[in-house]
Design a protein around this motif. Structure first.
Motif, mmCIF file in Angstrom:
data_model
loop_
_atom_site.group_PDB
_atom_site.id
_atom_site.type_symbol
_atom_site.label_atom_id
_atom_site.label_comp_id
_atom_site.label_asym_id
_atom_site.label_seq_id
_atom_site.Cartn_x
_atom_site.Cartn_y
_atom_site.Cartn_z
ATOM 1 N N ALA A 127 70.536 81.956 -14.161
ATOM 2 C CA ALA A 127 70.546 80.971 -15.253
ATOM 3 C C ALA A 127 69.830 79.682 -14.869
ATOM 4 O O ALA A 127 69.294 78.989 -15.731
ATOM 5 N N LYS A 128 69.844 79.350 -13.588
ATOM 6 C CA LYS A 128 69.202 78.112 -13.119
ATOM 7 C C LYS A 128 69.677 76.885 -13.915
ATOM 8 O O LYS A 128 68.882 76.068 -14.362
ATOM 9 N N VAL A 129 70.997 76.804 -14.087
ATOM 10 C CA VAL A 129 71.600 75.681 -14.801
ATOM 11 C C VAL A 129 71.808 74.538 -13.807
ATOM 12 O O VAL A 129 72.392 74.734 -12.749
ATOM 13 N N ASP A 130 71.321 73.353 -14.175
ATOM 14 C CA ASP A 130 71.522 72.187 -13.311
ATOM 15 C C ASP A 130 72.911 71.591 -13.509
ATOM 16 O O ASP A 130 73.530 71.115 -12.560
ATOM 17 N N VAL A 131 73.359 71.585 -14.760
ATOM 18 C CA VAL A 131 74.683 71.037 -15.051
ATOM 19 C C VAL A 131 75.246 71.756 -16.277
ATOM 20 O O VAL A 131 74.509 72.079 -17.205
ATOM 21 N N TRP A 132 76.542 72.032 -16.213
ATOM 22 C CA TRP A 132 77.234 72.694 -17.320
ATOM 23 C C TRP A 132 78.235 71.699 -17.873
ATOM 24 O O TRP A 132 79.189 71.318 -17.187
ATOM 25 N N ILE A 137 63.162 64.441 -18.994
ATOM 26 C CA ILE A 137 63.216 65.620 -19.856
ATOM 27 C C ILE A 137 64.451 66.455 -19.532
ATOM 28 O O ILE A 137 64.756 66.701 -18.367
ATOM 29 N N VAL A 138 65.142 66.885 -20.589
ATOM 30 C CA VAL A 138 66.269 67.798 -20.451
ATOM 31 C C VAL A 138 66.098 68.943 -21.439
ATOM 32 O O VAL A 138 65.465 68.793 -22.483
ATOM 33 N N THR A 139 66.670 70.075 -21.088
ATOM 34 C CA THR A 139 66.697 71.226 -21.986
ATOM 35 C C THR A 139 68.143 71.639 -22.166
ATOM 36 O O THR A 139 68.834 71.929 -21.189
ATOM 37 N N PHE A 140 68.589 71.625 -23.430
ATOM 38 C CA PHE A 140 69.924 72.102 -23.759
ATOM 39 C C PHE A 140 69.862 73.621 -23.831
ATOM 40 O O PHE A 140 69.088 74.182 -24.599
ATOM 41 N N LEU A 141 70.671 74.266 -23.027
ATOM 42 C CA LEU A 141 70.720 75.723 -22.980
ATOM 43 C C LEU A 141 71.906 76.229 -23.790
ATOM 44 O O LEU A 141 73.003 75.674 -23.703
ATOM 45 N N TYR A 142 71.675 77.293 -24.543
ATOM 46 C CA TYR A 142 72.723 77.904 -25.359
ATOM 47 C C TYR A 142 72.564 79.415 -25.250
ATOM 48 O O TYR A 142 71.505 79.920 -24.873
ATOM 49 N N SER A 143 73.603 80.161 -25.598
ATOM 50 C CA SER A 143 73.526 81.615 -25.477
ATOM 51 C C SER A 143 73.479 82.338 -26.816
ATOM 52 O O SER A 143 73.218 83.537 -26.841
ATOM 53 N N ALA A 144 73.703 81.660 -27.905
ATOM 54 C CA ALA A 144 73.732 82.302 -29.217
ATOM 55 C C ALA A 144 72.415 83.009 -29.524
ATOM 56 O O ALA A 144 71.347 82.555 -29.113
ATOM 57 N N LYS A 145 72.500 84.101 -30.264
ATOM 58 C CA LYS A 145 71.287 84.805 -30.695
ATOM 59 C C LYS A 145 70.571 84.022 -31.794
ATOM 60 O O LYS A 145 69.358 84.113 -31.930
ATOM 61 N N GLU A 146 71.323 83.262 -32.567
ATOM 62 C CA GLU A 146 70.756 82.427 -33.635
ATOM 63 C C GLU A 146 69.983 81.284 -32.977
ATOM 64 O O GLU A 146 70.561 80.480 -32.252
ATOM 65 N N THR A 147 68.681 81.219 -33.241
ATOM 66 C CA THR A 147 67.846 80.242 -32.537
ATOM 67 C C THR A 147 67.653 78.928 -33.285
ATOM 68 O O THR A 147 67.155 77.972 -32.705
ATOM 69 N N ARG A 148 68.010 78.865 -34.556
ATOM 70 C CA ARG A 148 67.797 77.625 -35.316
ATOM 71 C C ARG A 148 69.103 76.901 -35.653
ATOM 72 O O ARG A 148 69.166 75.686 -35.582
ATOM 73 N N MET A 149 70.119 77.639 -36.026
ATOM 74 C CA MET A 149 71.368 77.028 -36.462
ATOM 75 C C MET A 149 72.457 77.278 -35.419
ATOM 76 O O MET A 149 73.312 78.143 -35.584
ATOM 77 N N ASN A 150 72.370 76.526 -34.326
ATOM 78 C CA ASN A 150 73.336 76.688 -33.240
ATOM 79 C C ASN A 150 73.772 75.311 -32.735
ATOM 80 O O ASN A 150 73.211 74.290 -33.123
ATOM 81 N N ASN A 151 74.747 75.295 -31.870
ATOM 82 C CA ASN A 151 75.297 74.019 -31.389
ATOM 83 C C ASN A 151 74.273 73.185 -30.622
ATOM 84 O O ASN A 151 74.299 71.957 -30.692
ATOM 85 N N GLN A 186 59.424 74.986 -15.133
ATOM 86 C CA GLN A 186 59.455 73.636 -14.590
ATOM 87 C C GLN A 186 59.457 72.595 -15.708
ATOM 88 O O GLN A 186 60.084 71.546 -15.591
ATOM 89 N N ALA A 187 58.802 72.902 -16.820
ATOM 90 C CA ALA A 187 58.730 71.984 -17.960
ATOM 91 C C ALA A 187 60.093 71.758 -18.625
ATOM 92 O O ALA A 187 60.245 70.835 -19.428
ATOM 93 N N ASP A 188 61.095 72.571 -18.269
ATOM 94 C CA ASP A 188 62.434 72.401 -18.839
ATOM 95 C C ASP A 188 63.090 71.097 -18.391
ATOM 96 O O ASP A 188 64.008 70.614 -19.040
ATOM 97 N N GLY A 189 62.651 70.551 -17.289
ATOM 98 C CA GLY A 189 63.340 69.380 -16.752
ATOM 99 C C GLY A 189 64.740 69.771 -16.304
ATOM 100 O O GLY A 189 64.955 70.873 -15.796
#
Length: 126
Positions: free
Chosen positions: A40-45, A95-109, A19-22
């Protein structure tokens, strides 16, 4: 408006939604492999906010290319203001959470996008 900076979070789309993801915003051009839309529970893509396919392939999550990737991605974002405005409108709402699928958790889009959006917010706050 500085408090809005902390209103943007990033998270791998494969992590459990909270829920904290906004508002959950997928910021990848491609749908994540092996993940149903329901799970995925994506609100918007917002595909258009993602790096171009060419830039994504060039980068390949090579840490040595991170700085140049950010520069090129920033240039793409500046040249394509409509999806940026869509994201900014979401951020203004809460609050928004940007979701990504890359395995790299620091250097990603998503990280680069969060930093870019924060710089816009900071510039407008001045």
């Amino acid at each position: 408006m500085n408090d809005k900076r902390s209103a943007v979070r990033i998270k791998r789309v494969y992590e459990m939604p909270e829920q904290a993801d906004g508002r959950r915003i997928l910021v990848d051009r491609l749908w994540p492999r092996g993940l149903s839309k329901q799970a995925a529970k994506v609100d918007v893509w917002i595909k258009e906010i993602a790096p171009s396919s060419e830039l994504r392939r060039w980068y390949g999550h090579d840490p040595n290319k991170w700085t140049e990737f950010r520069n090129r991605y920033t240039a793409e974002l500046r040249a394509n203001p409509c999806p940026v405005e869509t994201v900014l409108a979401e951020v203004r709402e809460g609050i928004v959470t940007f979701l990504y699928s890359a395995k790299e958790t620091r250097m990603n889009n998503a990280t680069a996008l969060r930093d870019y959006i924060a710089s816009i917010i900071d510039d407008k706050a001045v």
